[in-house]
Every structure is written in C-alpha cells, then in structure tokens.
Design a protein around this motif. Structure first.
Motif, PDB file in Angstrom:
ATOM      1  N   ARG A  29      11.429  -2.875  -3.194  1.00  0.00           N
ATOM      2  CA  ARG A  29      11.835  -2.717  -1.724  1.00  0.00           C
ATOM      3  C   ARG A  29      10.444  -2.804  -0.647  1.00  0.00           C
ATOM      4  O   ARG A  29      10.597  -3.556   0.256  1.00  0.00           O
ATOM      5  CB  ARG A  29      12.751  -1.655  -1.366  1.00  0.00           C
ATOM      6  N   ARG A  30       9.557  -1.974  -1.030  1.00  0.00           N
ATOM      7  CA  ARG A  30       8.130  -2.185  -0.360  1.00  0.00           C
ATOM      8  C   ARG A  30       7.676  -3.475  -0.333  1.00  0.00           C
ATOM      9  O   ARG A  30       6.972  -3.889   0.692  1.00  0.00           O
ATOM     10  CB  ARG A  30       7.536  -1.101  -0.744  1.00  0.00           C
ATOM     11  N   LEU A  31       7.849  -4.076  -1.495  1.00  0.00           N
ATOM     12  CA  LEU A  31       7.319  -5.485  -1.598  1.00  0.00           C
ATOM     13  C   LEU A  31       7.841  -6.161  -0.676  1.00  0.00           C
ATOM     14  O   LEU A  31       7.243  -7.215   0.162  1.00  0.00           O
ATOM     15  CB  LEU A  31       7.348  -6.014  -2.965  1.00  0.00           C
ATOM     16  N   GLY A  72       3.357   6.299   0.831  1.00  0.00           N
ATOM     17  CA  GLY A  72       3.241   6.063  -0.610  1.00  0.00           C
ATOM     18  C   GLY A  72       4.413   6.504  -1.478  1.00  0.00           C
ATOM     19  O   GLY A  72       5.097   7.372  -0.808  1.00  0.00           O
ATOM     20  N   ILE A  73       4.661   5.865  -2.337  1.00  0.00           N
ATOM     21  CA  ILE A  73       6.096   6.336  -3.234  1.00  0.00           C
ATOM     22  C   ILE A  73       5.517   7.587  -3.894  1.00  0.00           C
ATOM     23  O   ILE A  73       6.480   8.500  -4.189  1.00  0.00           O
ATOM     24  CB  ILE A  73       6.306   5.071  -4.114  1.00  0.00           C
ATOM     25  N   THR A  74       4.446   7.716  -4.432  1.00  0.00           N
ATOM     26  CA  THR A  74       3.910   9.131  -5.102  1.00  0.00           C
ATOM     27  C   THR A  74       4.017  10.210  -4.108  1.00  0.00           C
ATOM     28  O   THR A  74       4.667  11.328  -4.345  1.00  0.00           O
ATOM     29  CB  THR A  74       2.628   8.947  -5.591  1.00  0.00           C
ATOM     30  N   ARG A  75       3.656   9.907  -2.663  1.00  0.00           N
ATOM     31  CA  ARG A  75       3.625  10.929  -1.806  1.00  0.00           C
ATOM     32  C   ARG A  75       4.899  11.397  -1.411  1.00  0.00           C
ATOM     33  O   ARG A  75       5.402  12.615  -1.506  1.00  0.00           O
ATOM     34  CB  ARG A  75       3.209  10.411  -0.495  1.00  0.00           C
ATOM     35  N   SER A 135      -6.317  10.807   7.569  1.00  0.00           N
ATOM     36  CA  SER A 135      -5.395   9.725   7.322  1.00  0.00           C
ATOM     37  C   SER A 135      -5.318   9.774   5.919  1.00  0.00           C
ATOM     38  O   SER A 135      -4.092  10.357   5.203  1.00  0.00           O
ATOM     39  CB  SER A 135      -6.059   8.375   7.847  1.00  0.00           C
ATOM     40  N   GLU A 136      -5.975   8.922   5.067  1.00  0.00           N
ATOM     41  CA  GLU A 136      -5.585   8.861   3.613  1.00  0.00           C
ATOM     42  C   GLU A 136      -6.995   8.584   2.758  1.00  0.00           C
ATOM     43  O   GLU A 136      -8.059   8.166   3.481  1.00  0.00           O
ATOM     44  CB  GLU A 136      -4.554   8.101   3.257  1.00  0.00           C
ATOM     45  N   GLY A 137      -6.903   8.532   1.381  1.00  0.00           N
ATOM     46  CA  GLY A 137      -8.010   8.107   0.637  1.00  0.00           C
ATOM     47  C   GLY A 137      -7.968   6.398   0.773  1.00  0.00           C
ATOM     48  O   GLY A 137      -7.205   5.727   0.896  1.00  0.00           O
ATOM     49  N   ALA A 193       2.307  -2.002   5.395  1.00  0.00           N
ATOM     50  CA  ALA A 193       2.505  -3.253   4.513  1.00  0.00           C
ATOM     51  C   ALA A 193       1.414  -3.033   3.568  1.00  0.00           C
ATOM     52  O   ALA A 193       0.254  -2.598   3.909  1.00  0.00           O
ATOM     53  CB  ALA A 193       2.150  -4.618   5.380  1.00  0.00           C
ATOM     54  N   LYS A 194       1.641  -3.478   2.338  1.00  0.00           N
ATOM     55  CA  LYS A 194       0.744  -3.255   1.342  1.00  0.00           C
ATOM     56  C   LYS A 194       0.192  -4.658   1.198  1.00  0.00           C
ATOM     57  O   LYS A 194       0.811  -5.455   0.321  1.00  0.00           O
ATOM     58  CB  LYS A 194       1.478  -2.898  -0.083  1.00  0.00           C
ATOM     59  N   ALA A 195      -0.453  -5.103   2.047  1.00  0.00           N
ATOM     60  CA  ALA A 195      -1.201  -6.337   2.032  1.00  0.00           C
ATOM     61  C   ALA A 195      -2.571  -6.350   1.666  1.00  0.00           C
ATOM     62  O   ALA A 195      -3.305  -5.596   1.767  1.00  0.00           O
ATOM     63  CB  ALA A 195      -0.938  -7.105   3.468  1.00  0.00           C
ATOM     64  N   GLY A 237      -1.117   8.724  -5.768  1.00  0.00           N
ATOM     65  CA  GLY A 237      -0.828   7.153  -5.711  1.00  0.00           C
ATOM     66  C   GLY A 237      -0.192   6.890  -7.259  1.00  0.00           C
ATOM     67  O   GLY A 237      -0.416   7.607  -8.127  1.00  0.00           O
ATOM     68  N   THR A 238       0.118   5.729  -7.130  1.00  0.00           N
ATOM     69  CA  THR A 238       0.367   5.240  -8.416  1.00  0.00           C
ATOM     70  C   THR A 238      -0.492   4.993  -9.678  1.00  0.00           C
ATOM     71  O   THR A 238      -0.433   5.632 -10.693  1.00  0.00           O
ATOM     72  CB  THR A 238       1.194   3.874  -8.367  1.00  0.00           C
ATOM     73  N   ALA A 239      -1.845   4.677  -9.097  1.00  0.00           N
ATOM     74  CA  ALA A 239      -2.900   4.651 -10.101  1.00  0.00           C
ATOM     75  C   ALA A 239      -3.537   6.091 -10.280  1.00  0.00           C
ATOM     76  O   ALA A 239      -3.542   6.325 -11.388  1.00  0.00           O
ATOM     77  CB  ALA A 239      -3.899   3.514  -9.372  1.00  0.00           C
ATOM     78  N   ASN A 290      -5.446  -5.491   3.745  1.00  0.00           N
ATOM     79  CA  ASN A 290      -5.721  -3.892   4.287  1.00  0.00           C
ATOM     80  C   ASN A 290      -6.715  -3.307   3.404  1.00  0.00           C
ATOM     81  O   ASN A 290      -7.570  -2.358   3.828  1.00  0.00           O
ATOM     82  CB  ASN A 290      -4.374  -3.189   3.977  1.00  0.00           C
ATOM     83  N   TYR A 291      -6.886  -3.906   2.124  1.00  0.00           N
ATOM     84  CA  TYR A 291      -7.702  -3.456   1.324  1.00  0.00           C
ATOM     85  C   TYR A 291      -9.296  -3.676   1.417  1.00  0.00           C
ATOM     86  O   TYR A 291     -10.186  -3.198   0.639  1.00  0.00           O
ATOM     87  CB  TYR A 291      -7.462  -3.932  -0.361  1.00  0.00           C
ATOM     88  N   LEU A 292      -9.724  -4.492   2.503  1.00  0.00           N
ATOM     89  CA  LEU A 292     -11.042  -4.581   2.981  1.00  0.00           C
ATOM     90  C   LEU A 292     -11.277  -3.188   3.547  1.00  0.00           C
ATOM     91  O   LEU A 292     -12.498  -2.659   3.173  1.00  0.00           O
ATOM     92  CB  LEU A 292     -11.119  -5.627   3.862  1.00  0.00           C
TER      93      LEU A 292
END
Ligand code: PMP
Length: 313
Positions: A56-58, A216-219, A189-191, A155-157, A253-255, A160-162
C-alpha cells in the motif's frame, strides 16, 4: 548477499540479467519509489511481515510522483511471494522498486514513458549489527530532514535518501553507528533510515508523522504492541534535549527492526544498556515470528500457504 533470482518487469530472472540503460530517468532525477520488507523464518515456514501495508505504501509513494506502476497491488504481492519461492529462501530482506526507466532526459517525463518494476531479495541480517543486542552509539546530525512542502517524506522515494546519506556519512565520520536528524523546526525527526522512540518517566514517546519522517511500518507495529502491552504511549513534538533526559531510546525500521540506542552524542542513555521497555517490545516483536506473540492483527503472510491458495484459485 543477493539471492540468485529476482522478479523484473513481470518475470523471474537471474540477478545478473536485470540491467538498466544509463539514460534511465530515475538515475538522473531520483524518480524511484521503493519498499524494504522482511520475510521471517517462522515455525510454519517463511512469512512476509505486513506485506499488504508495504505494498500500500509503495502505491501511495508512486501516486505522489505520478508513476503508474502498471501492475495491481495483488500482482505485486504475488510477485513478492514468487521471489521467495524461486530462491527457496527461509528468510529475506525484500526490496521492491518502481522507477522511471529509459525514455528521454526531460525532467518532466513524457506521457507514457517507461516504468520498470523489480523485486529483489537479499540475505540481510540485523542492519546495525550487534547493536540490536547491546545498543547503538548515535549522534545528532547537523543536517535537517526536508521541511514540509519540499520533498514529501511520507513517500519512500529514492531521492529522499540523499538526505539519509548526508546524515549517515556525517555519523560515520563522527564515529557513530547512525545519525539522528532534527526537522526544519529544530525538533526531533528520525534516523537516517529509522524512526525514533524514547521512554521518559515510563512513557513511550515518538515524534508525530508530521515531523518530516517516513511513517514507518515498524513504528506503527511498536505503537500497536505497546498499546496491547498497556505501555502508555504518545506521538508528540519533542525537543533534542528529550534524548539526553530519556530513560531509554531505540530506533525502529524494517532493516533495523528494534535497535536500542545506548548513547547519544557520547552521553549514555540511562545506564548505557538497553532498558526494560525496549526489551519488552523487542520480545513482543520477535515473538511474532517464533509464535510467542499471537498475530492478532493478521500481519503475517505465510509464503507457502499464500502460494498454494493462489494455485488453487
Ligand atoms: N525512516 C526512514 C528514513 C527509513 O528509511 C525507514 C526504513 N524504511 C524508516 C523510517 C522505517 O520504516 P519502516 O519501519 O516502514 O521500515
């Protein structure tokens, strides 16, 4: 680390065969959306954790960037199952990615420009290594997370990971396992790749989803498990100093799963050891996979059962 087979644009293929042209839009402009999911080894065989929520998030991430995935959520779920079956994996970290492929270098993608979809599986253990046992040493970053109305952090885009890379590089240079970012307003905010929790006066606290975080889904899992265990919790704005007066801090987090934090900016959290609330939540979380915690939320998708149901249909 990678599994021999992946799913690429509708087919299971050998890992090495899923290649992309250098003109791919995502490579130039960050136009990819992705997920990070885990398959756990359970007594009933491999099981996805919260597969529907990840899918769903994707789709939500893709919608924000007007990327047409070209498959239904059901097709993506079933492709995720196929990857595990094809590789005969007992457990895995799974990375679905949807990205704008090779179709011209205009920033504004032309109508009908190609979208590629891949699902990779990896053998990935605990993200921050043995910190899951002893706790991680983290530092607050000088980089802030994106402000509202800049890049949507829900958005997990890929782009964003820059931000996450800047935070993580600085953390590594400072000798930390991970960096924690403040938001545009100076609040927590977050890690770089995890959500943040702390325990203060016995209460579980976490920044709200409006704090420039990935929801986060783990959150969400931790908030649900905490409520179930009768641990008081609150989502609220928190200043940086809350980290220095917390009894416990951990990241999710998932990881990273549930990784305790034992020091922030070289100051010990509590007595410098993972605390009782963190341990209780870790036990409840990992109990979902060995059966000690009943899955009352329907969070597990058992790969074999789901595949045989599909075949029967
Ligand atoms: N924040 C960021 C920036 C992340 O990359 C992740 C990992 N996907 C998380 C939070 C945690 O999200 P989740 O629990 O859904 O994996």
């Amino acid at each position: 680390m990678n599994a021999p087979f992946l799913w690429h644009n509708g087919q299971i293929k050998p890992w090495a065969e899923a290649t992309v042209h250098v003109s791919a839009h995502a490579l130039h402009y960050g136009s990819s959306v992705f997920e990070g999911e885990r398959v756990y080894a359970t007594p009933q065989g491999p099981a996805y954790f919260r597969l529907d929520d990840h899918t769903r998030r994707l789709f939500e991430s893709a919608r924000m960037y007007e990327i047409d995935i070209g498959y239904t959520p059901e097709q993506i779920n079933s492709a995720c199952l196929d990857v595990i079956v094809a590789n005969r994996m007992p457990s895995a970290y799974v990375r679905p990615i949807v990205f704008r492929g090779a179709g011209g270098l205009g920033v504004l993608p032309s109508e009908g420009s190609p979208v590629d979809v891949s699902i990779m599986a990896l053998n990935w253990g605990a993200y921050l290594g043995d910190a899951i046992e002893h706790g991680a040493d983290v530092g607050v970053s000088s980089w802030n997370r994106p402000a509202p109305n800049t890049h949507p952090t829900w958005a997990k885009a890929g782009g964003n990971y820059l931000s996450s890379q800047l935070i993580a590089f600085e953390a590594r240079r400072g000798g930390y396992a991970e960096g924690i970012a403040l938001g545009y307003n100076g609040l927590l905010s977050e890690g770089a790749g995890e959500n943040l929790f702390l325990v203060r006066r016995g209460k579980l606290l976490t920044p709200p989803t409006s704090a420039g975080i990935l929801a986060g889904i783990t959150r969400d899992t931790v908030l649900t498990l905490a409520a179930d265990l009768g641990i008081p919790c609150e989502e609220r704005d928190l200043p940086r100093e809350a980290l220095y007066s917390a009894e416990e801090v951990f990241m999710t987090g998932t990881a990273a799963q549930i990784t305790p934090v034992r020091s922030v900016d070289r100051k010990d959290v509590g007595n410098g050891k993972p605390g009782p609330v963190t341990r209780q939540l870790q036990q409840a979380f990992f109990g979902l996979f060995d059966g000690r915690t009943e899955d009352r939320w329907g969070w597990l998708t058992h790969v074999r059962t789901a595949v045989s149901e599909q075949e029967a249909a």
